[in-house]
Design a protein around this motif. Sequence first.
Motif, PDB file in Angstrom:
ATOM      1  N   GLY A   1       0.792  -1.213   0.000  1.00  0.00           N
ATOM      2  CA  GLY A   1       0.000   0.000   0.000  1.00  0.00           C
ATOM      3  C   GLY A   1       0.831   1.272   0.000  1.00  0.00           C
ATOM      4  O   GLY A   1       1.918   1.338   0.565  1.00  0.00           O
ATOM      5  N   MET A   2       0.262   2.294  -0.625  1.00  0.00           N
ATOM      6  CA  MET A   2       0.852   3.630  -0.648  1.00  0.00           C
ATOM      7  C   MET A   2      -0.107   4.647  -0.047  1.00  0.00           C
ATOM      8  O   MET A   2       0.019   5.037   1.091  1.00  0.00           O
ATOM      9  CB  MET A   2       1.231   4.010  -2.083  1.00  0.00           C
ATOM     10  N   GLY A   3      -1.096   5.076  -0.827  1.00  0.00           N
ATOM     11  CA  GLY A   3      -1.956   6.173  -0.399  1.00  0.00           C
ATOM     12  C   GLY A   3      -3.406   5.786  -0.249  1.00  0.00           C
ATOM     13  O   GLY A   3      -3.821   4.677  -0.582  1.00  0.00           O
ATOM     14  N   VAL A   4      -4.199   6.750   0.250  1.00  0.00           N
ATOM     15  CA  VAL A   4      -5.635   6.550   0.428  1.00  0.00           C
ATOM     16  C   VAL A   4      -6.358   7.856   0.122  1.00  0.00           C
ATOM     17  O   VAL A   4      -5.885   8.938   0.471  1.00  0.00           O
ATOM     18  CB  VAL A   4      -5.951   6.061   1.861  1.00  0.00           C
ATOM     19  N   ALA A   5      -7.490   7.724  -0.563  1.00  0.00           N
ATOM     20  CA  ALA A   5      -8.384   8.855  -0.812  1.00  0.00           C
ATOM     21  C   ALA A   5      -9.785   8.416  -0.431  1.00  0.00           C
ATOM     22  O   ALA A   5     -10.274   7.390  -0.930  1.00  0.00           O
ATOM     23  CB  ALA A   5      -8.331   9.293  -2.278  1.00  0.00           C
ATOM     24  N   ALA A   6     -10.441   9.160   0.450  1.00  0.00           N
ATOM     25  CA  ALA A   6     -11.752   8.786   0.970  1.00  0.00           C
ATOM     26  C   ALA A   6     -12.812   9.768   0.502  1.00  0.00           C
ATOM     27  O   ALA A   6     -12.634  10.978   0.608  1.00  0.00           O
ATOM     28  CB  ALA A   6     -11.721   8.746   2.499  1.00  0.00           C
ATOM     29  N   ALA A   7     -13.932   9.226  -0.022  1.00  0.00           N
ATOM     30  CA  ALA A   7     -15.059  10.064  -0.429  1.00  0.00           C
ATOM     31  C   ALA A   7     -16.233   9.165  -0.801  1.00  0.00           C
ATOM     32  O   ALA A   7     -16.061   7.974  -1.073  1.00  0.00           O
ATOM     33  CB  ALA A   7     -14.699  10.974  -1.602  1.00  0.00           C
TER      34      ALA A   7
END
Length: 595
Positions: free
Chosen positions: A133-139
């Motif tokens: 894993g690297m990043g996360v974007a939540a929406a």
Amino acid sequence: MNLTQRLWQTGAILLAALAGGCRPPAPSPATASPDPDIPMHFTEVAEQAGIRFTHHNGAHGKKYMPETVGSGVAFVDYDNDGWQDILVMNGTDWPENRTPASRNNTPHLYHNNHHGTFTDVTRASGLGVEIYGMGVAAADFDNDGYPDLYLTALGANRLFRNTLGDPNRRPEQPTFEDVTAKAGLAGVPMPGQKLSWKWSSSAAWLDYDKDGKLDLFVCQYVLWSPQHNKWCGHNGIQGYCPPQTYEPAYCTLYHNDGNGHFRDVSETMGIRGAHRLGKAFGIAVADYNGDGWPDIAVTNDTWANFLFINESGKHFSERGVESGIAYGENGHAKAGMGIDTADWKNDGSFGLVIGNFAEESLSLFENDGQLLFNNQAYDGGLGSPSLHFLTFGLFFFDYDLDGRPDIFTANGHVDDIVNSYNAMVTFRERPLLFHNRGTGRFAEVGEACGLTDKVVGRGAAYADIDNDGDLDIALVDNGGRFRLFRNDGGNRNHWIRFRLEGRRSNRDGIGVLIKVTSAGATQSQYVHSGGSFLSESQREPTFGLGSADTANHVEILWPSGVRDVGGPLPAGRQYLVTEGQGFHEDARYGQQPPR
């Protein structure tokens, strides 16, 4: 700027920090703290809060480049109970070094228990998947009222739909369902690069065409695989390779078609094409030219930064060079890492802060509103204190609630042998905290505020974890234990917060511009995804009001064109603003009793 000037600036900044410490300086009467002599302090509470996470990067002596890059963190209220939960991204073991324990190296989701502690709910949530894993974007991409998660990785990315908003949900069903294949968001390798693994970094949700459905922008780093890994080092000692060692890649823009599927529109929208190759790490979305359409700023590592200007939702033109953010003062590209945007001068224009490599210093751009950015890092007091730090995660936030955006930076070098060939730079570094003095200058007050832990800082985000009004900090230590800094001390400044609920616009209100006027000063913030590095901060914007106990006037500008106006509004509360229906106290938000 010559050496003498830089030394003079360093001395002036140190004196300012020693004189003011972590206390709010004597600001203008409009934002003065009622008790400016009570110091602010951040207390590291991860262990006592029940978060015993240690980042795993899979390092086993081969110096694979991704080991020194990740990972990110997100604050997200995934169950809509009014309390911020935490998702921490994680790496895993390399194929040649896997053990039965490798399956435990997954992202970790921690539920906020409302009384200062968190519970690990990873397995039951459905997020216990082994990825690098690297990043996360939540929406909320499907507008059902519950936040979904997009996880970037070395390899296939993952889209997890939050099932809590599904009326047909079964009680035993995991909270998050992997819908990557259905949505078409795994990503594909670069044409002709079959030996390279796709390596995505930061991502952000935005509604670039303002159709009420959230689209997705994904940064791509370099073309790399274990088979491509090269030997790099100094004096015969192997270290991690710099990005110049590997080929660049294209970023990706996905359009939300509204049926659970996304379409790659990178080429037709001008994101992929001639002069669009880069080594992208960070993304910050805002309307930088004031035309009402969201633009995209992207940092590149040892490559010219991008500024994609939105042409009425039909195309993006790349204006990094013309705007002034592409290169450093010497005409060479810096090693851009994290990025964030804010109206840091409270003049209505959104500038940028960018984390760069050691001995490059931070970049602090003011925006003249006409797409001309001027780097104010040294004049603004950021240059000298940050010169020997390598910054990844960083963000604007008002830690003392005085009405001016401050800056936090997460620092740590990429080469664990750096001190063997550069005596001025260390691998592990403390965070920096820059207090906005309201005069166009910042004072570095990190140590005075208790931010003394030396870490290999990567992802960083902010949120109000205890619902006491002020903002707390999460930080990922690459290969080390997770840090959670609770904002403590005697701050008595006032605040106000907003949760947005779109109707014609997207449900999260991403892209909404909020203007708050109090005591004669106006602050502006966008509701946004992305920013920092690989991370996601609390969605609901917090405005510090200083000594004022009321927001006199609040204006909400929705992507649809709807305008909600309210005020005066009492401070110390969170307000729900439903598009076109005005302001109401948010029943979802609950105050935590004083500690």
